[in-house]
Design a protein around this motif. Structure first.
Motif, PDB file in Angstrom:
ATOM      1  N   ALA A 152       0.834  -1.212   0.000  1.00 58.54           N
ATOM      2  CA  ALA A 152       0.000   0.000   0.000  1.00 58.54           C
ATOM      3  C   ALA A 152       0.863   1.253   0.000  1.00 58.54           C
ATOM      4  O   ALA A 152       0.595   2.192  -0.745  1.00 58.54           O
ATOM      5  CB  ALA A 152      -0.921  -0.005   1.215  1.00 58.54           C
ATOM      6  N   LEU A 153       1.918   1.268   0.814  1.00 57.04           N
ATOM      7  CA  LEU A 153       2.714   2.490   0.957  1.00 57.04           C
ATOM      8  C   LEU A 153       3.832   2.597  -0.075  1.00 57.04           C
ATOM      9  O   LEU A 153       4.319   3.690  -0.348  1.00 57.04           O
ATOM     10  CB  LEU A 153       3.280   2.580   2.379  1.00 57.04           C
ATOM     11  CG  LEU A 153       2.191   2.651   3.461  1.00 57.04           C
ATOM     12  CD1 LEU A 153       2.769   2.412   4.836  1.00 57.04           C
ATOM     13  CD2 LEU A 153       1.471   3.984   3.419  1.00 57.04           C
ATOM     14  N   CYS A 154       4.259   1.446  -0.629  1.00 52.30           N
ATOM     15  CA  CYS A 154       5.324   1.496  -1.639  1.00 52.30           C
ATOM     16  C   CYS A 154       4.740   1.562  -3.050  1.00 52.30           C
ATOM     17  O   CYS A 154       5.500   1.552  -4.029  1.00 52.30           O
ATOM     18  CB  CYS A 154       6.242   0.279  -1.532  1.00 52.30           C
ATOM     19  SG  CYS A 154       7.093   0.156   0.033  1.00 52.30           S
ATOM     20  N   GLY A 155       3.417   1.572  -3.167  1.00 56.59           N
ATOM     21  CA  GLY A 155       2.788   1.661  -4.491  1.00 56.59           C
ATOM     22  C   GLY A 155       2.989   0.426  -5.338  1.00 56.59           C
ATOM     23  O   GLY A 155       3.152   0.529  -6.555  1.00 56.59           O
ATOM     24  N   LEU A 156       2.999  -0.757  -4.713  1.00 61.60           N
ATOM     25  CA  LEU A 156       3.176  -2.002  -5.470  1.00 61.60           C
ATOM     26  C   LEU A 156       1.808  -2.651  -5.673  1.00 61.60           C
ATOM     27  O   LEU A 156       1.071  -2.868  -4.703  1.00 61.60           O
ATOM     28  CB  LEU A 156       4.105  -2.953  -4.703  1.00 61.60           C
ATOM     29  CG  LEU A 156       5.508  -2.426  -4.426  1.00 61.60           C
ATOM     30  CD1 LEU A 156       6.212  -3.274  -3.385  1.00 61.60           C
ATOM     31  CD2 LEU A 156       6.307  -2.412  -5.719  1.00 61.60           C
ATOM     32  N   ALA A 157       1.493  -2.960  -6.929  1.00 61.04           N
ATOM     33  CA  ALA A 157       0.144  -3.463  -7.239  1.00 61.04           C
ATOM     34  C   ALA A 157       0.034  -4.957  -6.989  1.00 61.04           C
ATOM     35  O   ALA A 157       0.012  -5.774  -7.903  1.00 61.04           O
ATOM     36  CB  ALA A 157      -0.194  -3.136  -8.681  1.00 61.04           C
ATOM     37  N   GLY A 158      -0.034  -5.325  -5.712  1.00 57.03           N
ATOM     38  CA  GLY A 158      -0.180  -6.736  -5.345  1.00 57.03           C
ATOM     39  C   GLY A 158      -1.484  -6.968  -4.618  1.00 57.03           C
ATOM     40  O   GLY A 158      -2.357  -6.084  -4.559  1.00 57.03           O
ATOM     41  N   VAL A 159      -1.621  -8.160  -4.031  1.00 53.99           N
ATOM     42  CA  VAL A 159      -2.857  -8.511  -3.332  1.00 53.99           C
ATOM     43  C   VAL A 159      -3.030  -7.675  -2.059  1.00 53.99           C
ATOM     44  O   VAL A 159      -4.148  -7.312  -1.687  1.00 53.99           O
ATOM     45  CB  VAL A 159      -2.856 -10.027  -2.995  1.00 53.99           C
ATOM     46  CG1 VAL A 159      -4.059 -10.402  -2.157  1.00 53.99           C
ATOM     47  CG2 VAL A 159      -2.853 -10.849  -4.271  1.00 53.99           C
ATOM     48  N   GLY A 160      -1.915  -7.328  -1.413  1.00 49.14           N
ATOM     49  CA  GLY A 160      -1.976  -6.513  -0.197  1.00 49.14           C
ATOM     50  C   GLY A 160      -2.556  -5.138  -0.494  1.00 49.14           C
ATOM     51  O   GLY A 160      -3.419  -4.643   0.225  1.00 49.14           O
ATOM     52  N   GLN A 161      -2.090  -4.542  -1.578  1.00 46.57           N
ATOM     53  CA  GLN A 161      -2.606  -3.218  -1.972  1.00 46.57           C
ATOM     54  C   GLN A 161      -4.086  -3.326  -2.352  1.00 46.57           C
ATOM     55  O   GLN A 161      -4.885  -2.449  -2.038  1.00 46.57           O
ATOM     56  CB  GLN A 161      -1.796  -2.676  -3.154  1.00 46.57           C
ATOM     57  CG  GLN A 161      -2.042  -1.211  -3.416  1.00 46.57           C
ATOM     58  CD  GLN A 161      -1.573  -0.797  -4.807  1.00 46.57           C
ATOM     59  OE1 GLN A 161      -1.920  -1.419  -5.799  1.00 46.57           O
ATOM     60  NE2 GLN A 161      -0.760   0.237  -4.859  1.00 46.57           N
ATOM     61  N   LEU A 162      -4.434  -4.449  -3.010  1.00 43.33           N
ATOM     62  CA  LEU A 162      -5.824  -4.680  -3.411  1.00 43.33           C
ATOM     63  C   LEU A 162      -6.726  -4.734  -2.175  1.00 43.33           C
ATOM     64  O   LEU A 162      -7.804  -4.131  -2.151  1.00 43.33           O
ATOM     65  CB  LEU A 162      -5.898  -6.003  -4.181  1.00 43.33           C
ATOM     66  CG  LEU A 162      -7.173  -6.309  -4.940  1.00 43.33           C
ATOM     67  CD1 LEU A 162      -7.370  -5.329  -6.075  1.00 43.33           C
ATOM     68  CD2 LEU A 162      -7.119  -7.730  -5.501  1.00 43.33           C
ATOM     69  N   ALA A 163      -6.251  -5.453  -1.135  1.00 46.54           N
ATOM     70  CA  ALA A 163      -7.035  -5.568   0.108  1.00 46.54           C
ATOM     71  C   ALA A 163      -7.205  -4.194   0.753  1.00 46.54           C
ATOM     72  O   ALA A 163      -8.287  -3.855   1.239  1.00 46.54           O
ATOM     73  CB  ALA A 163      -6.339  -6.520   1.074  1.00 46.54           C
ATOM     74  N   TRP A 164      -6.142  -3.413   0.741  1.00 43.05           N
ATOM     75  CA  TRP A 164      -6.180  -2.075   1.349  1.00 43.05           C
ATOM     76  C   TRP A 164      -7.165  -1.174   0.594  1.00 43.05           C
ATOM     77  O   TRP A 164      -7.996  -0.494   1.202  1.00 43.05           O
ATOM     78  CB  TRP A 164      -4.765  -1.486   1.341  1.00 43.05           C
ATOM     79  CG  TRP A 164      -4.662  -0.081   1.831  1.00 43.05           C
ATOM     80  CD1 TRP A 164      -4.952   0.367   3.095  1.00 43.05           C
ATOM     81  CD2 TRP A 164      -4.241   1.066   1.081  1.00 43.05           C
ATOM     82  NE1 TRP A 164      -4.721   1.724   3.167  1.00 43.05           N
ATOM     83  CE2 TRP A 164      -4.287   2.174   1.948  1.00 43.05           C
ATOM     84  CE3 TRP A 164      -3.813   1.250  -0.229  1.00 43.05           C
ATOM     85  CZ2 TRP A 164      -3.922   3.452   1.541  1.00 43.05           C
ATOM     86  CZ3 TRP A 164      -3.452   2.524  -0.630  1.00 43.05           C
ATOM     87  CH2 TRP A 164      -3.511   3.607   0.253  1.00 43.05           C
ATOM     88  N   GLN A 165      -7.060  -1.203  -0.752  1.00 44.10           N
ATOM     89  CA  GLN A 165      -7.977  -0.391  -1.563  1.00 44.10           C
ATOM     90  C   GLN A 165      -9.427  -0.826  -1.344  1.00 44.10           C
ATOM     91  O   GLN A 165     -10.326   0.003  -1.239  1.00 44.10           O
ATOM     92  CB  GLN A 165      -7.630  -0.523  -3.049  1.00 44.10           C
ATOM     93  CG  GLN A 165      -6.359   0.221  -3.431  1.00 44.10           C
ATOM     94  CD  GLN A 165      -5.880  -0.111  -4.830  1.00 44.10           C
ATOM     95  OE1 GLN A 165      -6.233  -1.154  -5.379  1.00 44.10           O
ATOM     96  NE2 GLN A 165      -5.052   0.756  -5.399  1.00 44.10           N
TER      97      GLN A 165
END
Lengths: 298, 274
Positions: A245-258
């Motif tokens: 989320a904080l490093c701007g990497l489009a993975g599953v973690g960022q998806l969950a956060w969004q």
């Protein structure tokens, strides 16, 4: 086949069966809880496009029909399960894309990050733990403990922010989050193992350090370290949220956060169930391998 | 000598925690203007005689926000820890004491929760709650969630301890004398779980403080304008270099000092629990 071997293999089969059952139960129970949460969430049957003044009553009615779901939670769950079996995990409300395709797109990056992070954290934790056990210097041991203790006291999200600040790769941030947890256990286990009478004797007799490590220390610590390995997968996957989320990497973690910020529950639930399955699989594998190692030692 | 050294560190850690708690409780006197007052003529200001830690981007005094944020985190993390410990005592302790199917069922649920990464679980449940709640409600919701979801690892330990107490001589004798199961649990088993309960309570506090900080940085914790360590640390997101505005690191340093102090105090509790 000798009797004790038969007993060991049947115990192993029982263990595998128990873990498989746990996996199936998790999917069913987790799926049900997800369905309940999604179904009962406020505004589930409402589409914001209904408020668009340009749409006529027929279009609004069509939107309402499209969103209408069975009021009975069990039938809603059964319908969702049927769709999931056919590979349809629903559509993301916020991104407007099928959840399955979103997961397919983003999972490889997260898997790569988590795998690299785990390799880095385990390598550094084992290297520091082993060197402390070999050197037996209080100052060095204190230094490594303070180092891992420092990382333990910093929130994972701050470590992710610092990695952005220093242009460090995301995998390194995950490694820094996992490292103190692994180091704490590895250090204690290795220190205990190197104080065992038979290992002290082997050292006194002049056996090489590598022989002592692979022939005497590893068999003692391997089952416990495997248990820690299972837990570390759990920590690394959890760390993927702040790091991505904080490093701007489009993975599953960022998806969950969004999904959490947009209250996109269908997406969030599917991501959570998927992540639970992965961690359960990792923990079960660690447990089964540990069981095999222990039974071989016995 | 080693024992003396360990005790000295623990005493120092306790003293640090005490000072931080007292100072944060005195926030009303030390920063009477409050955490939400905006000094529009001095936005994003550097430390000065008027604003010891400068101001944030909308002109709020950072020192006041750190004090009030510390108070919120340090008062509510123990409250959440108390809730989770009580839940663990009830679920884990009772299941361990009853044994058989109860233990297996409770442990199956506990394992399920434990296999779920903590942050995934928290953001999932947090997302179900309305995100546009009032700041005070967001504080309560955040720490309530931590308390309600953080009982699992403590329940596991308590289940094992209660299981060993179930087979102890004094419990068997009380059972043989006809003491009813719930009374036996309340009067004889629960008091013997106290050392483990204390240890689990103390262990949970730094975990909850760090988790709230993570949630806050991700924008899923305490809502503005209410300060907490998590929301204060969000300021680090805009930094370009470490030496640029070092005063922005004060909440992080304070958090690290508090969590480290808890670790020192905990070493004694962990020995007690072992």
């Amino acid at each position: 086949m000798p009797r004790h071997r038969q007993f060991a293999s049947s115990a192993l089969l029982q263990k595998i069966a128990r873990h498989s059952l746990a996996l199936v139960a998790t999917v069913l129970l987790g799926g049900f809880l997800a369905a309940v949460l999604v179904r009962l969430a406020p505004g589930f049957e409402v589409d914001e496009r209904q408020l668009d003044p340009r749409l006529n009553s027929e279009s609004v009615h069509a939107l309402v029909q499209a969103r209408a779901a069975p009021h009975n939670i069990f039938s809603f769950y059964v319908r969702s399960l049927e769709r999931a079996i056919h590979g349809d995990l629903g559509t993301s409300i916020s991104l407007g894309q099928p959840v399955s395709s979103l997961l397919r797109e983003r999972a490889p990056l997260t898997l790569r990050l988590v795998a690299l992070g785990l390799i880095l954290s385990w390598t550094s934790a084992m290297a520091l733990g082993l060197s402390a056990a070999w050197l037996r210097t209080t100052a060095y041991d204190a230094l490594t403990t303070v180092l891992s203790g420092t990382f333990l006291c910093i929130p994972a999200a701050v470590l992710a922010l610092l990695s952005v600040l220093w242009n460090l790769p995301g995998a390194l941030a995950i490694a820094l989050i996992v490292f103190p947890q692994v180091h704490r256990y590895a250090r204690n286990l290795l220190a205990k193992a190197y104080n065992l009478p038979h290992i002290i004797t082997a050292r006194a007799k002049g056996l090489s350090e590598s022989r002592i490590l692979f022939w005497h220390v590893v068999p003692v610590v391997a089952p416990q370290l495997l248990a820690v390995a299972g837990v570390s997968v759990n920590i690394a996957i959890g760390a993927a949220i702040p790091v991505e989320a904080l490093c701007g990497l489009a993975g599953v973690g960022q998806l969950a956060w969004q999904a959490a910020l947009a209250r996109d529950l269908p997406l969030l639930m599917n991501v959570t169930i998927l992540v639970t399955l992965v961690t359960l699989l990792a923990n079960s594998s660690a447990d089964v391998i540990g069981h095999v190692l222990r039974s071989q030692q016995a | 000598m080693r024992l003396f050294r360990n005790n000295a560190w623990r005493t120092l850690a306790c003293a640090v925690l005490l000072v931080v708690v007292v100072v944060s409780l005195a926030a009303n006197w030390l920063a009477p203007a409050g955490y939400a007052k905006q000094y529009r003529e001095a936005t994003d200001a550097a430390p000065s005689g008027q604003h010891w830690l400068g101001t944030d981007e909308i002109g709020r005094d950072r020192f006041a926000r750190v004090l009030y944020g510390t108070r919120i985190s340090l008062l509510l993390a123990p409250a959440a820890a108390l809730l989770s410990t009580l839940m663990a005592a009830l679920i884990g302790g009772l299941a361990g004491y009853l044994g058989g199917t109860w233990t297996r069922a409770a442990m199956a649920v506990t394992d399920l929760f434990l296999s779920l990464p903590w942050l995934f679980l928290l953001i999932t449940v947090r997302a179900v709650m309305p995100l546009n709640v009032t700041p005070l409600a967001s504080v309560v919701v955040t720490f309530l969630l931590l308390g309600l979801l953080g009982w699992t690892s403590a329940a596991r330990v308590l289940c094992a301890t209660a299981g060993s107490l179930r087979d102890s001589d004094f419990v068997r004798q009380a059972r043989a004398l006809g003491v009813r199961p719930l009374r036996l649990f309340w009067l004889h088993v629960l008091p013997n779980l106290k050392p483990v309960l204390y240890a689990q309570f103390w262990i949970s506090i730094p975990v909850f403080i760090l988790t709230e900080a993570n949630l806050g940085i991700l924008g899923l914790g305490v809502a503005e304008p209410m300060p907490s360590w998590g929301s204060l640390l969000r300021e680090l997101e805009g930094l370009v270099s470490l030496g640029e505005e070092p005063w922005k690191f004060v909440p992080l340093v304070l958090l690290a000092v508090v969590v480290t102090s808890f670790q020192f105090v905990l070493s004694e509790q962990q020995e007690a629990a072992a």
